[in-house]
Scaffold this motif. Structure first.
Motif, PDB file in Angstrom:
ATOM      1  N   UNK A  65       0.829  -1.209   0.000  1.00 53.70           N
ATOM      2  CA  UNK A  65       0.000   0.000   0.000  1.00 53.70           C
ATOM      3  C   UNK A  65       0.861   1.256   0.000  1.00 53.70           C
ATOM      4  N   UNK A  66       1.863   1.272   0.854  1.00 53.51           N
ATOM      5  CA  UNK A  66       2.733   2.454   0.934  1.00 53.51           C
ATOM      6  C   UNK A  66       3.551   2.642  -0.337  1.00 53.51           C
ATOM      7  N   UNK A  67       4.094   1.558  -0.886  1.00 52.54           N
ATOM      8  CA  UNK A  67       4.852   1.684  -2.139  1.00 52.54           C
ATOM      9  C   UNK A  67       3.968   2.257  -3.240  1.00 52.54           C
ATOM     10  N   UNK A  68       2.772   1.735  -3.374  1.00 51.97           N
ATOM     11  CA  UNK A  68       1.861   2.209  -4.429  1.00 51.97           C
ATOM     12  C   UNK A  68       1.489   3.673  -4.221  1.00 51.97           C
ATOM     13  N   UNK A  69       1.151   4.044  -3.006  1.00 56.09           N
ATOM     14  CA  UNK A  69       0.752   5.435  -2.754  1.00 56.09           C
ATOM     15  C   UNK A  69       1.939   6.389  -2.881  1.00 56.09           C
ATOM     16  N   UNK A  70       3.116   5.966  -2.431  1.00 49.85           N
ATOM     17  CA  UNK A  70       4.316   6.797  -2.572  1.00 49.85           C
ATOM     18  C   UNK A  70       4.639   7.060  -4.040  1.00 49.85           C
ATOM     19  N   UNK A  71       4.603   6.013  -4.850  1.00 49.62           N
ATOM     20  CA  UNK A  71       4.922   6.171  -6.280  1.00 49.62           C
ATOM     21  C   UNK A  71       3.876   7.022  -6.997  1.00 49.62           C
ATOM     22  N   UNK A  72       2.614   6.790  -6.697  1.00 49.74           N
ATOM     23  CA  UNK A  72       1.561   7.625  -7.309  1.00 49.74           C
ATOM     24  C   UNK A  72       1.724   9.085  -6.906  1.00 49.74           C
ATOM     25  N   UNK A  73       2.000   9.310  -5.621  1.00 50.32           N
ATOM     26  CA  UNK A  73       2.157  10.679  -5.135  1.00 50.32           C
ATOM     27  C   UNK A  73       3.360  11.367  -5.784  1.00 50.32           C
ATOM     28  N   UNK A  74       4.477  10.655  -5.857  1.00 49.76           N
ATOM     29  CA  UNK A  74       5.693  11.251  -6.418  1.00 49.76           C
ATOM     30  C   UNK A  74       5.539  11.528  -7.908  1.00 49.76           C
ATOM     31  N   UNK A  75       5.197  10.512  -8.668  1.00 51.94           N
ATOM     32  CA  UNK A  75       5.136  10.675 -10.126  1.00 51.94           C
ATOM     33  C   UNK A  75       3.913  11.455 -10.591  1.00 51.94           C
ATOM     34  N   UNK A  76       2.927  11.588  -9.729  1.00 50.92           N
ATOM     35  CA  UNK A  76       1.740  12.382 -10.060  1.00 50.92           C
ATOM     36  C   UNK A  76       1.788  13.790  -9.495  1.00 50.92           C
ATOM     37  N   UNK A  77       2.900  14.136  -8.804  1.00 44.97           N
ATOM     38  CA  UNK A  77       3.039  15.458  -8.181  1.00 44.97           C
ATOM     39  C   UNK A  77       1.834  15.749  -7.277  1.00 44.97           C
ATOM     40  N   UNK A  78       1.399  14.740  -6.539  1.00 49.75           N
ATOM     41  CA  UNK A  78       0.166  14.870  -5.765  1.00 49.75           C
ATOM     42  C   UNK A  78       0.363  15.610  -4.449  1.00 49.75           C
ATOM     43  N   UNK A  79      -0.661  16.346  -4.094  1.00 54.58           N
ATOM     44  CA  UNK A  79      -0.752  16.929  -2.762  1.00 54.58           C
ATOM     45  C   UNK A  79      -1.231  15.818  -1.831  1.00 54.58           C
ATOM     46  N   UNK A  80      -0.892  15.912  -0.570  1.00 57.54           N
ATOM     47  CA  UNK A  80      -1.253  14.881   0.390  1.00 57.54           C
ATOM     48  C   UNK A  80      -2.765  14.645   0.410  1.00 57.54           C
ATOM     49  N   UNK A  81      -3.537  15.703   0.336  1.00 59.07           N
ATOM     50  CA  UNK A  81      -4.992  15.583   0.366  1.00 59.07           C
ATOM     51  C   UNK A  81      -5.599  15.009  -0.897  1.00 59.07           C
ATOM     52  N   UNK A  82      -4.792  14.814  -1.938  1.00 58.07           N
ATOM     53  CA  UNK A  82      -5.303  14.240  -3.179  1.00 58.07           C
ATOM     54  C   UNK A  82      -5.279  12.711  -3.170  1.00 58.07           C
ATOM     55  N   UNK A  83      -4.486  12.112  -2.278  1.00 58.77           N
ATOM     56  CA  UNK A  83      -4.446  10.646  -2.259  1.00 58.77           C
ATOM     57  C   UNK A  83      -4.679  10.050  -0.869  1.00 58.77           C
ATOM     58  N   UNK A  84      -4.766  10.905   0.155  1.00 58.34           N
ATOM     59  CA  UNK A  84      -5.133  10.446   1.487  1.00 58.34           C
ATOM     60  C   UNK A  84      -6.376  11.217   1.921  1.00 58.34           C
ATOM     61  N   UNK A  85      -6.979  10.780   3.002  1.00 59.62           N
ATOM     62  CA  UNK A  85      -8.226  11.411   3.437  1.00 59.62           C
ATOM     63  C   UNK A  85      -8.220  11.692   4.929  1.00 59.62           C
ATOM     64  N   UNK A  86      -9.092  12.608   5.324  1.00 66.21           N
ATOM     65  CA  UNK A  86      -9.470  12.742   6.732  1.00 66.21           C
ATOM     66  C   UNK A  86     -10.763  11.960   6.925  1.00 66.21           C
ATOM     67  N   UNK A  87     -11.691  12.151   6.002  1.00 70.08           N
ATOM     68  CA  UNK A  87     -12.948  11.405   5.965  1.00 70.08           C
ATOM     69  C   UNK A  87     -13.256  11.176   4.491  1.00 70.08           C
ATOM     70  N   UNK A  88     -13.433   9.930   4.102  1.00 68.19           N
ATOM     71  CA  UNK A  88     -13.591   9.602   2.685  1.00 68.19           C
ATOM     72  C   UNK A  88     -14.916  10.114   2.122  1.00 68.19           C
ATOM     73  N   UNK A  89     -14.817  10.705   0.924  1.00 67.47           N
ATOM     74  CA  UNK A  89     -15.979  11.157   0.167  1.00 67.47           C
ATOM     75  C   UNK A  89     -15.666  10.883  -1.301  1.00 67.47           C
ATOM     76  N   UNK A  90     -16.420   9.999  -1.922  1.00 66.24           N
ATOM     77  CA  UNK A  90     -16.135   9.560  -3.294  1.00 66.24           C
ATOM     78  C   UNK A  90     -16.156  10.701  -4.304  1.00 66.24           C
ATOM     79  N   UNK A  91     -16.871  11.792  -4.013  1.00 67.25           N
ATOM     80  CA  UNK A  91     -16.912  12.903  -4.966  1.00 67.25           C
ATOM     81  C   UNK A  91     -15.680  13.799  -4.848  1.00 67.25           C
ATOM     82  N   UNK A  92     -14.895  13.624  -3.754  1.00 64.24           N
ATOM     83  CA  UNK A  92     -13.709  14.468  -3.580  1.00 64.24           C
ATOM     84  C   UNK A  92     -12.402  13.695  -3.580  1.00 64.24           C
TER      85      UNK A  92
END
Length: 192
Positions: A65-92
């Motif tokens: 899980x961590x390898x997949x999320x780390x690679x997606x975050x790095x290569x996708x230039x993702x902000x933390x809030x774009x791939x992790x959640x405080x409370x999940x909402x499918x529309x966000x």
């Protein structure tokens, strides 16, 4: 009557241009920061972290899980809030239905403010609105759990992990492509 001081433009009636307020807010943020800034995670450090997550650090599920999320975050230039959640909402938040895999690549729709109306419009067409990254509990990957575990891996290298955060990946991605010679305007596009 008005006075100009560098980029500051102050009118005699005491009003300031918006850019001055922005400049002052930015300066205040820099002054309030601790002497330690967030450090970046470059591609070399990312490789080292992923190598460490071989199934025996936190266990097969968490390491994968961590390898997949780390690679997606790095290569996708993702902000933390774009791939992790405080409370999940499918529309966000990212869901499996946001990912499209073909033979040579995987792409996913980021639900930024501009894209939220699009994802709501087409959301009913998707068959799987479960979170993209799911913890063993069945819940979406939280930012707290992601950062905690990232810091544990970094600490295992004898490095002060408090200097790293989820944003370290985004900083590292931008720095990596800048070092490779990618023009600034393209880096801005990649970082949205």
């Amino acid at each position: 009557m008005s006075y100009s001081v560098g980029v500051l433009h102050i009118r005699s009636n005491g009003t300031w241009n918006f850019s001055v307020n922005t400049l002052l807010k930015t300066a205040e943020k820099f002054n309030s920061r601790s002497p330690h800034h967030r450090l970046l995670i470059c591609s070399k450090r990312l490789s080292r972290i992923c190598y460490k997550l071989n199934g025996s650090f936190f266990g097969l599920y968490w390491d994968s899980l961590l390898r997949a999320s780390l690679c997606c975050a790095f290569y996708g230039f993702l902000r933390l809030g774009e791939f992790t959640v405080n409370k999940f909402n499918a529309s966000r938040n990212l869901t499996f239905s946001d990912m499209h895999i073909n033979r040579n690549s995987a792409t996913f729709l980021l639900k930024t403010i501009q894209n939220r109306s699009i994802s709501k419009l087409f959301g009913h067409l998707s068959s799987n609105s479960s979170p993209m990254f799911i913890m063993p509990t069945g819940c979406a990957l939280t930012r707290t759990e992601f950062v905690k575990r990232l810091r544990e891996v970094i600490s295992s290298f004898g490095i002060n992990s408090s200097l790293y955060s989820g944003h370290s990946l985004r900083i590292g991605a931008a720095s990596t492509v800048a070092k490779a010679g990618l023009p600034i305007y393209l880096i801005k596009i990649l970082g949205r």
